[in-house]
Design a protein around this motif. Structure first.
Motif, PDB file in Angstrom:
ATOM      1  N   CYS A  56     -29.305  22.488  45.170  1.00 21.77           N
ATOM      2  CA  CYS A  56     -29.894  21.268  45.921  1.00 21.77           C
ATOM      3  C   CYS A  56     -29.288  21.092  47.717  1.00 21.77           C
ATOM      4  CB  CYS A  56     -29.519  19.817  45.278  1.00 21.77           C
ATOM      5  SG  CYS A  56     -28.104  19.994  44.493  1.00 21.77           S
ATOM      6  N   SER A  57     -27.965  21.592  47.654  1.00 17.27           N
ATOM      7  CA  SER A  57     -27.341  21.409  48.927  1.00 17.27           C
ATOM      8  C   SER A  57     -26.268  22.412  49.015  1.00 17.27           C
ATOM      9  CB  SER A  57     -26.377  20.064  48.951  1.00 17.27           C
ATOM     10  OG  SER A  57     -27.113  18.933  48.738  1.00 17.27           O
ATOM     11  N   VAL A  58     -25.992  22.735  50.259  1.00 21.75           N
ATOM     12  CA  VAL A  58     -24.938  23.791  50.540  1.00 21.75           C
ATOM     13  C   VAL A  58     -23.774  23.039  51.534  1.00 21.75           C
ATOM     14  CG1 VAL A  58     -26.285  25.902  50.399  1.00 21.75           C
ATOM     15  CG2 VAL A  58     -26.044  24.791  52.474  1.00 21.75           C
ATOM     16  N   GLU A  59     -22.590  23.295  50.788  1.00 19.50           N
ATOM     17  CA  GLU A  59     -21.592  22.544  51.790  1.00 19.50           C
ATOM     18  C   GLU A  59     -20.990  23.535  52.757  1.00 19.50           C
ATOM     19  OE1 GLU A  59     -17.971  21.512  49.341  1.00 19.50           O
ATOM     20  OE2 GLU A  59     -17.070  20.684  51.258  1.00 19.50           O
ATOM     21  N   VAL A  60     -20.971  22.939  54.101  1.00 15.84           N
ATOM     22  CA  VAL A  60     -20.413  23.820  55.229  1.00 15.84           C
ATOM     23  C   VAL A  60     -18.902  23.767  55.145  1.00 15.84           C
ATOM     24  CG1 VAL A  60     -20.774  23.402  57.471  1.00 15.84           C
ATOM     25  CG2 VAL A  60     -22.535  22.744  56.289  1.00 15.84           C
ATOM     26  N   LEU A  61     -18.639  24.949  55.312  1.00 16.35           N
ATOM     27  CA  LEU A  61     -17.032  25.188  55.200  1.00 16.35           C
ATOM     28  C   LEU A  61     -16.486  26.142  56.490  1.00 16.35           C
ATOM     29  CD1 LEU A  61     -16.725  25.636  51.331  1.00 16.35           C
ATOM     30  CD2 LEU A  61     -15.518  23.738  52.859  1.00 16.35           C
ATOM     31  N   LEU A  62     -15.707  25.513  57.180  1.00 16.28           N
ATOM     32  CA  LEU A  62     -15.126  26.011  58.365  1.00 16.28           C
ATOM     33  C   LEU A  62     -14.215  27.285  58.294  1.00 16.28           C
ATOM     34  CD1 LEU A  62     -15.607  25.548  61.622  1.00 16.28           C
ATOM     35  CD2 LEU A  62     -13.725  23.897  61.390  1.00 16.28           C
ATOM     36  N   ARG A  63     -14.529  28.450  59.048  1.00 14.77           N
ATOM     37  CA  ARG A  63     -13.932  29.598  58.993  1.00 14.77           C
ATOM     38  C   ARG A  63     -13.200  29.805  60.198  1.00 14.77           C
ATOM     39  NH1 ARG A  63     -13.347  28.242  54.419  1.00 14.77           N
ATOM     40  NH2 ARG A  63     -14.134  28.919  52.695  1.00 14.77           N
ATOM     41  N   TRP A  64     -12.014  30.348  60.190  1.00 18.75           N
ATOM     42  CA  TRP A  64     -11.271  30.777  61.726  1.00 18.75           C
ATOM     43  C   TRP A  64     -10.302  31.797  61.388  1.00 18.75           C
ATOM     44  CZ3 TRP A  64      -6.603  27.919  64.234  1.00 18.75           C
ATOM     45  CH2 TRP A  64      -6.591  28.364  65.563  1.00 18.75           C
ATOM     46  N   ARG A  65     -10.604  32.859  62.306  1.00 22.96           N
ATOM     47  CA  ARG A  65      -9.237  33.907  62.385  1.00 22.96           C
ATOM     48  C   ARG A  65      -8.621  33.793  63.588  1.00 22.96           C
ATOM     49  NH1 ARG A  65      -8.323  39.125  60.444  1.00 22.96           N
ATOM     50  NH2 ARG A  65     -10.397  38.958  59.250  1.00 22.96           N
ATOM     51  N   HIS A  66      -7.449  33.415  63.636  1.00 25.48           N
ATOM     52  CA  HIS A  66      -6.387  33.387  64.779  1.00 25.48           C
ATOM     53  C   HIS A  66      -6.231  34.775  65.364  1.00 25.48           C
ATOM     54  CE1 HIS A  66      -2.843  32.527  67.092  1.00 25.48           C
ATOM     55  NE2 HIS A  66      -3.245  31.301  67.105  1.00 25.48           N
ATOM     56  N   PRO A  67      -6.180  35.053  66.681  1.00 23.96           N
ATOM     57  CA  PRO A  67      -5.984  36.206  67.128  1.00 23.96           C
ATOM     58  C   PRO A  67      -4.567  36.867  66.693  1.00 23.96           C
ATOM     59  CG  PRO A  67      -6.132  34.478  68.877  1.00 23.96           C
ATOM     60  CD  PRO A  67      -6.517  33.973  67.697  1.00 23.96           C
ATOM     61  N   VAL A  68      -3.851  36.030  66.543  1.00 27.98           N
ATOM     62  CA  VAL A  68      -2.193  36.719  66.224  1.00 27.98           C
ATOM     63  C   VAL A  68      -1.991  36.374  64.970  1.00 27.98           C
ATOM     64  CG1 VAL A  68       0.041  36.553  66.685  1.00 27.98           C
ATOM     65  CG2 VAL A  68      -1.600  36.228  68.742  1.00 27.98           C
ATOM     66  N   LEU A  69      -2.277  35.275  64.413  1.00 30.14           N
ATOM     67  CA  LEU A  69      -1.898  35.000  63.116  1.00 30.14           C
ATOM     68  C   LEU A  69      -2.945  35.197  62.122  1.00 30.14           C
ATOM     69  CD1 LEU A  69      -0.466  31.189  64.122  1.00 30.14           C
ATOM     70  CD2 LEU A  69       0.868  33.089  63.522  1.00 30.14           C
ATOM     71  N   GLY A  70      -4.010  35.794  62.325  1.00 30.20           N
ATOM     72  CA  GLY A  70      -5.005  36.143  61.264  1.00 30.20           C
ATOM     73  C   GLY A  70      -5.686  34.941  60.928  1.00 30.20           C
ATOM     74  N   VAL A  71      -6.361  35.058  59.287  1.00 25.53           N
ATOM     75  CA  VAL A  71      -7.107  34.150  59.024  1.00 25.53           C
ATOM     76  C   VAL A  71      -6.277  32.786  58.251  1.00 25.53           C
ATOM     77  CG1 VAL A  71      -8.784  33.357  57.115  1.00 25.53           C
ATOM     78  CG2 VAL A  71      -8.849  35.655  57.941  1.00 25.53           C
ATOM     79  N   ILE A  72      -6.791  31.636  58.745  1.00 23.34           N
ATOM     80  CA  ILE A  72      -6.028  30.488  58.572  1.00 23.34           C
ATOM     81  C   ILE A  72      -7.023  29.514  57.737  1.00 23.34           C
ATOM     82  CG2 ILE A  72      -4.576  28.503  59.374  1.00 23.34           C
ATOM     83  CD1 ILE A  72      -4.227  30.104  62.082  1.00 23.34           C
ATOM     84  N   SER A  73      -6.475  28.945  56.763  1.00 29.10           N
ATOM     85  CA  SER A  73      -7.156  28.181  55.927  1.00 29.10           C
ATOM     86  C   SER A  73      -7.299  26.725  56.739  1.00 29.10           C
ATOM     87  CB  SER A  73      -6.128  27.766  54.476  1.00 29.10           C
ATOM     88  OG  SER A  73      -7.004  26.635  53.961  1.00 29.10           O
ATOM     89  N   PRO A  74      -8.679  26.308  56.318  1.00 25.20           N
ATOM     90  CA  PRO A  74      -8.933  24.945  56.876  1.00 25.20           C
ATOM     91  C   PRO A  74      -7.748  23.689  56.457  1.00 25.20           C
ATOM     92  CG  PRO A  74     -10.852  25.597  55.667  1.00 25.20           C
ATOM     93  CD  PRO A  74      -9.816  26.768  55.779  1.00 25.20           C
ATOM     94  N   ASN A  75      -7.446  24.022  55.396  1.00 24.00           N
ATOM     95  CA  ASN A  75      -6.212  23.033  54.853  1.00 24.00           C
ATOM     96  C   ASN A  75      -4.968  23.180  55.872  1.00 24.00           C
ATOM     97  OD1 ASN A  75      -7.376  22.080  52.546  1.00 24.00           O
ATOM     98  ND2 ASN A  75      -6.848  24.002  51.490  1.00 24.00           N
ATOM     99  N   ARG A  76      -4.847  24.305  56.565  1.00 20.57           N
ATOM    100  CA  ARG A  76      -3.588  24.096  57.598  1.00 20.57           C
ATOM    101  C   ARG A  76      -4.247  23.892  58.861  1.00 20.57           C
ATOM    102  NH1 ARG A  76       0.655  24.059  59.759  1.00 20.57           N
ATOM    103  NH2 ARG A  76       1.804  25.745  60.589  1.00 20.57           N
ATOM    104  N   PHE A  77      -5.325  24.339  59.429  1.00 21.51           N
ATOM    105  CA  PHE A  77      -5.705  23.776  60.827  1.00 21.51           C
ATOM    106  C   PHE A  77      -6.463  22.546  61.037  1.00 21.51           C
ATOM    107  CE2 PHE A  77      -9.247  26.733  59.877  1.00 21.51           C
ATOM    108  CZ  PHE A  77     -10.473  25.974  60.321  1.00 21.51           C
ATOM    109  N   ILE A  78      -7.011  22.131  60.040  1.00 15.13           N
ATOM    110  CA  ILE A  78      -7.839  20.734  60.167  1.00 15.13           C
ATOM    111  C   ILE A  78      -6.909  19.668  60.457  1.00 15.13           C
ATOM    112  CG2 ILE A  78      -9.224  19.276  58.943  1.00 15.13           C
ATOM    113  CD1 ILE A  78     -10.792  21.196  59.765  1.00 15.13           C
ATOM    114  N   PRO A  79      -5.663  19.469  59.739  1.00 16.41           N
ATOM    115  CA  PRO A  79      -4.632  18.285  60.024  1.00 16.41           C
ATOM    116  C   PRO A  79      -4.282  18.601  61.513  1.00 16.41           C
ATOM    117  CG  PRO A  79      -4.245  19.482  58.013  1.00 16.41           C
ATOM    118  CD  PRO A  79      -5.193  20.159  58.457  1.00 16.41           C
TER     119      PRO A  79
END
Ligand code: C2E
Ligand code: MG
Ligand code: MG
Ligand code: MG
Length: 281
Positions: A56-79
């Motif tokens: 019925c729906s799809v939840e949109v989840l943000l993804r980000w790879r920091h150039p130096v630190l690598g993949v960072i969880s939204p739980n870390r970068f959203i705050p």
């Protein structure tokens, strides 16, 4: 000796603090850079209606790879994005890209899904939010009912009086509002009743051991009964096993989301799954 040991201890902590501060700054600068030059992408996780078995729906989840630190969880970068107000432009970027994607699915004949977008309470408190959101939605040839917003229970309950008006405006526009991570905050029945919302998402922590933890099973039952009595739709997040799904279904849960159905996926992969489960229209 004592003095030198004290010095070492101080040095140890001060280095740890420096590392923390440096990493935080690196994330903040990385966010600014990614907003300017690109670097974010979106994944989509299906929500399945238990009555029909279709998405019925799809939840949109943000993804980000920091150039130096690598993949960072939204739980870390959203705050960090919230503290620095970068969440305002970032949040609008998410809405714009999600609407763009939904438009393109609609053009491909996928007509029966909506997008569920996470928003921070900082966005809701921004005076220009409603205007910015509605103009994005319109620009992509969509309308309010195509969009669902998810707001965490703790954020909404701590700012109840400040978000009441915007929630009402969103509802009048036809947008559906869900309370995310439900059960982890402090909603009283009285306060829940005041909110113009349409659904509750049972937090993953109650779902994950529903098979073995009798207390958590009771909490899920309770949330479903409470929600239904208020006319709300109940969705369970973090459903990983067939047994969890069956228990929730027997308790009258309306929809589920979790690894059992699919992980958050890139747009093309989720589109394939939608066509498979919903059939072509
Ligand atoms: P959320 O909105 O509660 O999203 C659900 C989280 O649970 C997602 O983590 C998802 O990948 C994960 N998940 C889904 N199904 C399962 C499962 O079956 N098992 C397990 N173990 N996990 C599952 P993710 O993507 O890391 O996002 C974490 C949080 O970051 C989200 O929690 C949401 O609060 C926030 N977030 C993500 N994208 C955005 C965004 O665009 N804007 C805002 N404001 N917040 C976002
Ligand atoms: Mg969510
Ligand atoms: Mg959640
Ligand atoms: Mg969460």
């Amino acid at each position: 000796h004592a003095k030198s040991r004290g010095g070492n201890t101080f040095e140890f902590f001060s280095q740890a603090i420096n590392r923390g501060v440096r990493e935080r700054l690196e994330i903040e600068n990385g966010l600014r850079d990614a907003l300017k030059h690109g670097g974010f992408k979106l994944h989509y996780q299906p929500q399945v209606d238990l009555a029909t078995g279709s998405i019925c729906s799809v939840e949109v989840l943000l993804r980000w790879r920091h150039p130096v630190l690598g993949v960072i969880s939204p739980n870390r970068f959203i705050p960090i994005a919230e503290e620095t107000k970068l969440i305002l432009p970032l949040g609008l970027w998410v809405i714009d890209r999600a609407c763009h994607q939904l438009r393109s699915w609609r053009n491909d004949g996928i007509t029966d899904v909506r997008v569920a977008i996470n928003v921070s309470v900082k966005q809701l408190q921004d005076e220009s939010f409603f205007k910015a959101l509605s103009s994005i939605v319109k620009r992509h040839g969509l309308s309010g009912p195509d969009i669902e917003l998810e707001i965490t229970e703790s954020a909404i309950m701590e700012n109840l009086s400040r978000v009441q008006a915007i929630l009402k405006a969103l509802q009048d526009y036809g947008i559906t509002l869900s309370i995310d991570d439900f059960g982890t905050g402090y909603s009283s029945l009285g306060r829940l009743k005041l909110l113009p919302i349409q659904s509750l998402k049972i937090d993953r922590s109650f779902v994950q051991d529903i098979e073995t933890d009798h207390g958590n099973a009771k909490i899920c039952d309770g949330i479903i009964a409470l929600g239904h009595s208020l006319g709300l739709k109940i969705i369970a997040e973090g459903v990983e096993t067939e047994a969890q799904k069956n228990l929730l279904q027997n308790s009258g849960c309306d929809a589920i989301q979790g690894f059992l159905i699919a992980k958050p996926l890139p747009a093309d992969e989720v589109a394939e799954l939608i066509t498979q489960l919903n059939g072509t229209t």
